[in-house]
Every structure is written in structure tokens, then in C-alpha cells.
Scaffold this active site. Structure first.
Site, PDB file in Angstrom:
ATOM      1  CB  SER A 142      -0.890   0.015   1.250  1.00  0.00           C
ATOM      2  OG  SER A 142      -1.550   1.257   1.396  1.00  0.00           O
ATOM      3  CE1 TYR A 155      -4.270  -1.907   5.361  1.00  0.00           C
ATOM      4  CE2 TYR A 155      -3.242   0.189   4.803  1.00  0.00           C
ATOM      5  CZ  TYR A 155      -3.869  -0.977   4.412  1.00  0.00           C
ATOM      6  OH  TYR A 155      -4.101  -1.215   3.076  1.00  0.00           O
TER       7      TYR A 155
END
Length: 198
Positions: A142, A155
Site C-alpha cells: 500500500s 496498518y
């Protein structure tokens, strides 16, 4: 996409968003897609939606556990695997908090799903990929692994670790004809992103 007839592709977290697109694209290119998730409702729908000529085979498995990963790899059969897509990722809305407010169990769950599963699946799939003489491992990271925002400590850490793991695995297996790469999606119109905006 090139012809993937007679190829076996394993995808984790394929029920929604990016993973769903991956499963459908490989099926459309002729691959047999073994897809792992814990959402039975979505699993049955996606199996029926397979655009073909390839098929999508759903396995209910928590890939944050070694047992779950073993279930997925066993479903691929004994003839080997060509492509592993480590795609699963979670960012529950209740975890969008400053790091000092994040419960330890939430940190652990995010790390287990978003990072440990990539190691576990790689560990089990590499011998299967070698049966085919080589193949590809694709890790969904990501932009959060490169730059971040407030409230996503676990995350962001998990995705940064995926990038580091990818670099190491690429070096580890290059001589055995296994390419390992990562993609870093930005904001994409998925259910997870929609929930965060809400």
C-alpha cells in the site's frame, strides 16, 4: 493479460475490492483460481460469477493461521502452483485511533492478517511453485507503507513490513526462477475505503 490456461493461481482475501478483481481477471485469462477468505456469502457469489474460461474455487480459511494456509495450499492440488497473490488486508474502523489508544489484540490481528499470512503462504507455496519450475509471488502492499496518515499505526507498519519482506524474498528466490514483487495501491473505490470515508 496473457493466457493462463492450465495455470494455478492462489489468492488470499479475494472477496471484495482489489482481490475480487484479481480473481476475476485470472479466471478470465483461463487460470484455475484458488481463493481464500472467511466470507462464505461473498465466496459463493464469486464462484458463480467466474467469468471463465477459468474457474474460481473458494476456500473458507483464516490465512492468519498456519492451519488456514495449509487448507488453501492443499486445495490447489499436488501438481503445483504458478502464482501466489498475497492480497489479504484489514483495517477495521475501530482501529483508526492514535497508537497509544490501539488495543494490543487489534495490533496483533492486523499484523497476523496483513503480514504474517504473507510469510505463511510464501513458506507453504514456494515448494509448490518450484514443482512448476518457477513462478511469481505478488504481494499487495500500500502507499501507506511509503507514506501514511493519522490513526493507522498497525496498518501502516504492516504494509511497510510487506515491502521489506518482498525485497528480501525477491533476493532469496531469484535464482530459483521465482519473481517476487509488490504493488502499492493508492485510494481505490473499495468497500473498505468507503467505510473509512463514512
Amino acid at each position: 493479460m496473457s493466457d493462463f490456461k492450465d495455470k494455478v493461481v492462489v489468492v488470499t482475501g479475494g472477496g471484495l475490492g482489489i482481490g475480487r478483481g484479481i480473481c476475476r481477471a485470472f479466471s478470465a485469462a483461463g487460470a484455475t483460481v484458488i481463493w481464500a477468505d472467511i466470507n462464505d456469502e461473498v465466496g459463493k457469489i464469486l464462484e458463480k460469477e467466474a467469468p471463465g474460461p477459468g474457474e474460481i474455487c473458494y476456500k473458507n480459511a483464516d490465512v492468519a493461521t498456519n492451519e488456514g494456509c495449509q487448507t488453501v495450499v492443499a486445495a490447489a492440488g499436488a501438481d503445483g502452483i504458478d502464482v501466489l497473490c498475497n492480497n489479504v488486508g484489514i483495517a477495521p474502523l475501530n482501529t483508526y485511533v492514535p497508537a497509544h489508544e490501539l488495543p494490543i489484540e487489534d495490533w496483533d490481528r492486523i499484523m497476523d492478517v496483513n503480514l504474517k499470512s504473507y510469510f505463511l503462504m510464501t513458506r507453504l507455496c514456494v515448494p509448490e511453485i518450484l514443482k512448476r519450475g518457477g513462478g511469481v509471488i505478488i504481494n499487495t502492499a500500500s502507499v501507506q507503507g511509503l507514506q501514511s496518515m493519522k490513526g493507522v499505526s498497525a496498518y501502516a507498519a504492516s504494509k511497510g513490513a510487506v515491502l521489506s519482506l518482498t525485497r528480501q524474498l525477491a533476493l532469496e528466490y531469484a535464482e530459483q526462477n521465482i519473481r517476487v514483487l509488490a504493488v502499492n495501491p493508492g485510494t481505490i473505490d473499495t468497500a473498505m475505503v468507503a467505510q473509512s470515508f463514512d
